[in-house]
Design a protein around this motif. Sequence first.
Motif, PDB file in Angstrom:
ATOM      1  N   GLU A  81       0.819  -1.210   0.000  1.00 50.02           N
ATOM      2  CA  GLU A  81       0.000   0.000   0.000  1.00 50.02           C
ATOM      3  C   GLU A  81       0.857   1.266   0.000  1.00 50.02           C
ATOM      4  OE1 GLU A  81      -3.382   2.287   2.696  1.00 50.02           O
ATOM      5  OE2 GLU A  81      -3.281   0.095   2.710  1.00 50.02           O
ATOM      6  N   ARG A  85       0.450   4.193  -2.730  1.00 50.93           N
ATOM      7  CA  ARG A  85       0.161   5.591  -2.373  1.00 50.93           C
ATOM      8  C   ARG A  85       1.220   6.526  -2.950  1.00 50.93           C
ATOM      9  NH1 ARG A  85      -3.803   6.941   1.133  1.00 50.93           N
ATOM     10  NH2 ARG A  85      -4.822   5.292   2.343  1.00 50.93           N
ATOM     11  N   HIS A 166     -13.024   0.395  -0.053  1.00 55.57           N
ATOM     12  CA  HIS A 166     -11.738   1.086  -0.071  1.00 55.57           C
ATOM     13  C   HIS A 166     -11.257   1.238  -1.501  1.00 55.57           C
ATOM     14  CE1 HIS A 166      -9.698  -2.705  -0.911  1.00 55.57           C
ATOM     15  NE2 HIS A 166     -10.382  -3.248   0.076  1.00 55.57           N
ATOM     16  N   VAL A 170      -5.427   0.440  -1.802  1.00 54.89           N
ATOM     17  CA  VAL A 170      -5.219   1.217  -0.573  1.00 54.89           C
ATOM     18  C   VAL A 170      -6.477   1.149   0.285  1.00 54.89           C
ATOM     19  CG1 VAL A 170      -3.625   2.814  -1.730  1.00 54.89           C
ATOM     20  CG2 VAL A 170      -6.028   3.412  -1.531  1.00 54.89           C
ATOM     21  N   ASN A 172      -8.559   3.338   2.179  1.00 57.10           N
ATOM     22  CA  ASN A 172      -8.872   4.741   2.472  1.00 57.10           C
ATOM     23  C   ASN A 172     -10.303   4.883   2.977  1.00 57.10           C
ATOM     24  OD1 ASN A 172     -10.079   4.084   0.025  1.00 57.10           O
ATOM     25  ND2 ASN A 172      -9.827   6.143  -0.829  1.00 57.10           N
ATOM     26  N   GLU A 175     -11.280   7.799   5.217  1.00 52.26           N
ATOM     27  CA  GLU A 175     -11.195   9.164   4.712  1.00 52.26           C
ATOM     28  C   GLU A 175     -12.586   9.719   4.422  1.00 52.26           C
ATOM     29  OE1 GLU A 175      -8.591   9.414   1.370  1.00 52.26           O
ATOM     30  OE2 GLU A 175      -6.847   8.653   2.461  1.00 52.26           O
ATOM     31  N   ARG A 179     -12.791  12.812  -0.337  1.00 56.25           N
ATOM     32  CA  ARG A 179     -11.448  12.336  -0.687  1.00 56.25           C
ATOM     33  C   ARG A 179     -11.505  10.960  -1.350  1.00 56.25           C
ATOM     34  NH1 ARG A 179      -6.734  14.619   0.993  1.00 56.25           N
ATOM     35  NH2 ARG A 179      -6.913  16.566   2.164  1.00 56.25           N
ATOM     36  N   GLN A 180     -12.428  10.107  -0.895  1.00 56.29           N
ATOM     37  CA  GLN A 180     -12.589   8.819  -1.552  1.00 56.29           C
ATOM     38  C   GLN A 180     -13.051   9.007  -3.002  1.00 56.29           C
ATOM     39  OE1 GLN A 180     -14.297   5.458   0.795  1.00 56.29           O
ATOM     40  NE2 GLN A 180     -14.733   7.055   2.302  1.00 56.29           N
ATOM     41  N   ARG A 183     -10.139  10.140  -5.219  1.00 57.63           N
ATOM     42  CA  ARG A 183      -9.245   9.054  -5.638  1.00 57.63           C
ATOM     43  C   ARG A 183      -9.904   8.229  -6.741  1.00 57.63           C
ATOM     44  NH1 ARG A 183      -4.777   5.923  -4.378  1.00 57.63           N
ATOM     45  NH2 ARG A 183      -4.163   7.352  -2.726  1.00 57.63           N
TER      46      ARG A 183
END
Length: 581
Positions: A81, A85, A166, A170, A172, A175, A179-180, A183
Amino acid sequence: MNTSLHTRSNYDKFPATETEGRIWRGWEEIGVELVRCTDIERPLVVFDTYHGVCDEELTGALARIWPEAELIRTEELFRDEREIRSMTDPYVTDDELFGYLTPLGLADFFDPERLNEARERIRHRERRTIVYGSGAGYVAPNADLTLYADMARWEIQRRFRARAIHGLGVDNSAESPARQYKRGYFNDWPVLDNHKKSLYNRVDYWIDTHRPGRPLMIAAETFMQGIGRTVRRPFRVVPFFDPAPWGGQWMKEVCDLDRRQANFGWCFDCVPEENSLLLRVDGELFEMPAQNLIYLRAQELLGAADRRRFGESFPIRFDFLDTIGGGNLSLQVHPTDEYIRRTFGMRYTQDESYYLLDAEPGACVYLGVKRGVDPEEMLAALRTARRGGAAFDAERFVNRFPARRHDHYLIPGGTVHCSGAGAMVLEISATPNIFTFKMWDWCRMGLDGKPRPINIGHAARVIDWTRDTDEILRRHCNRFEPIAEGEGWREERTGLHEAEFIETRRHWFTGITPHTMQGGVEVLNLVEGDAAVIESPAGTFEPFTVHYAETFIIPASIGSYTIRPLVPGTFCGTVKAYVRH
């Protein structure tokens, strides 16, 4: 013309294409079929997935169907991960909302050593082997059976909010949903879309898991038949309704939504990147992302010129903004073409317009800066308000125009704007849909109880200060121009602005209205009247009925069509958008 508020319609929330074929319901039926078609020695099964599927449900079902099988999960073959990232950080960025469109491909996510070891295990397998997860078809390109579980972006967003999924490689899930989404939009979805395109001719069965615990499966032949039927007639994608801090009450009544919800602010009525497409197969509604239609039939859907210009991107977006009984939208601006290309890697910007489906007395639209505004003074006032100082006096700096039913305001990128309270806006725009630079949000919180992100820095670099009172009145407000008329119909040009690539036309009619297409896809909404019927003069598709406020798409391949009121002689109106050539 009737100017009263609409309170009810026959708005169809689940439009679907009738498709022949077999559908398997539930994991038990699906399992029986999968066992039947893999009755060979040591079969290799690929079960590829899009972002957002429930891995626990799907792998649990596989364990029940084939308890003796070896399961290879693609997640376990990814790079660590931390490495992923680091690889994706330049495109995801540390901004709360905005990233940069990734150039990465799915192969970049796999650890070469782990991938080679898995392929060796597959090559020398001694029992049934299942490769499961995003990229399974890349890991094992020569499977005996290939399954694909797809997922529409509107449902992915719901799962973001539930912290239920997720990102690609990653975790996430903790979050913020914003923000998800970022991405997904800038990294995961482009990567997985490109991979899915490579699988269309290899998938044997498509699986719909949008409703947890209620899977549906169709064969590839049924899937392709549904795609083919859809692109040869007018059609609608599935509308997606969502609450908003400023949301209103109009859509609850007109679109028959859940009255228990506090409000509905948004309806993505035609945003194929976000919306679903439904196939009705043997009485069941099979759901898939509408993007599949674009990826598979871009030429027929968009036409040759739009296909060359926009690739596999649907260029026109229709959505609703409901502030009737609600509040003002945020004061905002969209980027220019140059800025969006340079800063975010996107091909074109979100030029748009507000068409007023409905309005309460006193409703308004904020549009353009006032004559003589000092840019530095306005930006300083915005920054002071953002820091918690004096509230921003919007009417000191920004024009406020009355909003009446069937008004049309034109908003190319760089124009300061927002819809005020009491308006029901049909937003007609180019497709990019997250590039809104908020400057002022009227001292309120988002639905999560936190302040929504303010982007004065981006906004300051794109505001066109020449779009002041005089310019707005001259070129942006209700630029209706008669174009043509015939027995029982008349056509008007309603914009858009010459800086935008979308042309809009409005038709008022009581009889049969001819439409000759310009070689590209067209998107329309029935803005007046209870129902209308779209027909082919050559009989190439069956008559298609739409209801008040429904958005519908006319594929470029249709060529020409007519629209008439469902009830002869009743007064109807449509607004149409297409790409200028």
